[in-house]
Design an enzyme around this catalytic site. Sequence first.
Site, short mmCIF file in Angstrom:
data_model
loop_
_atom_site.label_atom_id
_atom_site.label_comp_id
_atom_site.label_asym_id
_atom_site.label_seq_id
_atom_site.Cartn_x
_atom_site.Cartn_y
_atom_site.Cartn_z
N ASP A 50 0.83 -1.21 0.00
CA ASP A 50 0.00 0.00 0.00
C ASP A 50 0.87 1.26 0.00
OD1 ASP A 50 -2.18 -1.67 0.24
OD2 ASP A 50 -2.25 -1.50 2.43
N PHE A 51 0.23 2.36 -0.35
CA PHE A 51 0.90 3.67 -0.36
C PHE A 51 1.57 3.96 1.00
CE2 PHE A 51 0.41 8.40 0.10
CZ PHE A 51 1.23 8.77 -0.97
#
Length: 272
Positions: A104-105
Amino acid sequence: MQERVQKFLSHSGVASRRQAEQMMLDGRVTVNGTVVRELGAKVDPAVDSVKVDGKRVHGETPAYVLLYKPKGTICTLDDPQGRPKVTDLVKGVRARLFPVGRLDFDTSGALLLTNDGELANLLAHPRHHVARTYVAKVKGVPSPDKLEKLRKGVYIEGGRTRPARARVLSVKEKNSLLLLELREGRNRQVKHMCQAIGHACLRLERVAFGFLDITEMKPGEWRHLLPREVEGLRDLALKSEPGDEAGRGPRRAKKRRGDEAAGAGAKADRRD
Ligand code: URA
């Protein structure tokens, strides 16, 4: 040196081997101007001109990179919001690298990038169960019962999770650090698992992918894998079965990394 057309295409980063075979069957691939549908056909990238949909494909040397992905970077190659991409961090490698799976970011940690579509598919395939090890900072301190739930499997979107390893590493004020080892890579899996036991995940780092760990790296650093690490990954992807130890191999991994570190010098940009 001659190789099968689909292998050449997957190593060139055009598509996975299976997708390349489909492209051939669909008549999209030519070799020296002739459509090649025969899956056994071979090319010599040094002399033959291979085209997909009329565009020349230049063979690329396979490249394998381990990146310590920092938080605030994305794994997709195209982002409409223009956020920093993981591929922008790997400078000086001419191959068209893509990440094997995603983080994920806001997740940091071990991310493998390659242009070898075949190995990427093997590693990412759920059947192969390569271990992914995470350290998650969670709200509160999970009870032994809740840890046991994580180990046995909890219900999240997409069904019950596979058996995992889970333990508390440390407790600080009202939060704790968990070590989790999963053998599947579902979307936001760790966060969903922590949520499922009632302990929101506040921070997440993947500390190892198979035997590749980031303990000697800093966020944003990357290095080329050594040939024997690439072979190790291939073995891992082909051999690992549910419940066996091949997906993790920390002892072998430590030994291997120790050996390599001693002889290799530079840490962040090692080439063989
Ligand atoms: N699990 C998550 O929740 N996020 C990641 O980035 C990786 C695993």
